[in-house]
Design a protein around this motif. Structure first.
Motif, mmCIF file in Angstrom:
data_model
loop_
_atom_site.group_PDB
_atom_site.id
_atom_site.type_symbol
_atom_site.label_atom_id
_atom_site.label_comp_id
_atom_site.label_asym_id
_atom_site.label_seq_id
_atom_site.Cartn_x
_atom_site.Cartn_y
_atom_site.Cartn_z
ATOM 1 N N ILE A 63 -5.052 21.738 -68.842
ATOM 2 C CA ILE A 63 -5.922 20.950 -67.969
ATOM 3 C C ILE A 63 -5.250 19.591 -67.817
ATOM 4 N N THR A 64 -5.137 19.132 -66.588
ATOM 5 C CA THR A 64 -4.524 17.834 -66.327
ATOM 6 C C THR A 64 -5.576 16.900 -65.747
ATOM 7 N N LEU A 65 -5.778 15.791 -66.425
ATOM 8 C CA LEU A 65 -6.699 14.761 -65.944
ATOM 9 C C LEU A 65 -5.861 13.688 -65.259
ATOM 10 N N LYS A 66 -6.037 13.565 -63.965
ATOM 11 C CA LYS A 66 -5.305 12.589 -63.160
ATOM 12 C C LYS A 66 -6.303 11.595 -62.590
ATOM 13 N N PRO A 67 -5.820 10.430 -62.179
ATOM 14 C CA PRO A 67 -6.747 9.514 -61.502
ATOM 15 C C PRO A 67 -7.328 10.216 -60.263
ATOM 16 N N GLU A 71 -7.025 19.031 -62.684
ATOM 17 C CA GLU A 71 -6.334 20.276 -62.363
ATOM 18 C C GLU A 71 -6.439 21.200 -63.560
ATOM 19 N N GLY A 72 -6.598 22.483 -63.283
ATOM 20 C CA GLY A 72 -6.672 23.434 -64.374
ATOM 21 C C GLY A 72 -7.108 24.801 -63.894
ATOM 22 N N PRO A 73 -7.306 25.717 -64.836
ATOM 23 C CA PRO A 73 -7.669 27.089 -64.500
ATOM 24 C C PRO A 73 -9.130 27.219 -64.095
ATOM 25 N N GLY A 74 -9.449 28.353 -63.524
ATOM 26 C CA GLY A 74 -10.847 28.691 -63.231
ATOM 27 C C GLY A 74 -11.593 27.648 -62.427
ATOM 28 N N GLN A 75 -12.686 27.163 -62.995
ATOM 29 C CA GLN A 75 -13.563 26.211 -62.324
ATOM 30 C C GLN A 75 -13.078 24.767 -62.423
ATOM 31 N N PHE A 76 -12.013 24.502 -63.168
ATOM 32 C CA PHE A 76 -11.629 23.129 -63.459
ATOM 33 C C PHE A 76 -11.099 22.317 -62.285
ATOM 34 N N PRO A 77 -10.364 22.882 -61.343
ATOM 35 C CA PRO A 77 -9.843 22.013 -60.285
ATOM 36 C C PRO A 77 -10.972 21.230 -59.606
ATOM 37 N N CYS A 78 -10.733 19.933 -59.482
ATOM 38 C CA CYS A 78 -11.740 19.046 -58.894
ATOM 39 C C CYS A 78 -11.023 17.867 -58.250
ATOM 40 N N LYS A 79 -11.220 17.718 -56.962
ATOM 41 C CA LYS A 79 -10.701 16.536 -56.275
ATOM 42 C C LYS A 79 -11.839 15.543 -56.172
#
Length: 160
Positions: A63-67, A71-79
């Motif tokens: 899981i990558t936490l960016k400003p 980003e990540g697998p499954g439900q994790f992607p979030c813009k």
């Protein structure tokens, strides 16, 4: 008069830039995090409340936490992530579930439950992402380890 307004505008821009730099420097949670383990959450009553397939699928993923994004697998992607850091005791961990356990049963000590989950110390930080899936990332004393709860499982993250 125009030069005063222009000077005030430049000062405002410089001030805003310095504040955003300070926020970025304090963003201890940003970076890549590898999911290294998953266990049943202490609040479940039976293993039937778990999703073993999901647990196996997520362990080993990053899981990558960016400003502004997750980003990540499954439900994790979030813009459009808007991070908020909350600080407090063990009762607030995992969206308050350890505190709720104590409210329902005085023998359920949030501090001991946090320690059993792998947290040390008595002061914790939780990063709320503001994303639709509502997974919060909790941090104890070790800045290179975090945890989150998802579907009645606790996942451990290590800085990648």
């Amino acid at each position: 008069m125009m030069s005063f307004i222009r000077a005030a505008g430049v000062a405002a821009i410089l001030c805003a830039a310095s504040l955003s730099g300070a926020d970025a420097a304090d963003a201890f949670y940003l970076g890549q995090w590898k999911i290294t383990g998953a266990v049943a959450a202490p609040w479940i009553k039976s293993d039937a409340e778990l999703s073993p397939d999901e647990m196996k699928e997520l362990v080993g993923k990053t899981i990558t936490l960016k400003p502004g994004a997750v980003e990540g697998p499954g439900q994790f992607p979030c813009k459009g992530a808007v991070y908020e850091v909350m600080e407090g005791g063990p009762d607030m961990l995992f969206q308050g579930m350890l505190g709720q356990m104590h409210d329902e049963n005085a023998a359920a000590d949030p501090q001991k439950l946090a320690e059993q989950a792998g947290f040390t110390g008595t002061h914790f930080r939780t990063v709320v992402t503001g994303c639709e899936y509502a997974v919060d990332f909790s941090f104890g004393e070790d800045p290179n380890q975090a945890m989150f709860a998802l579907n009645n499982a606790l996942y451990t993250l290590k800085r990648d």
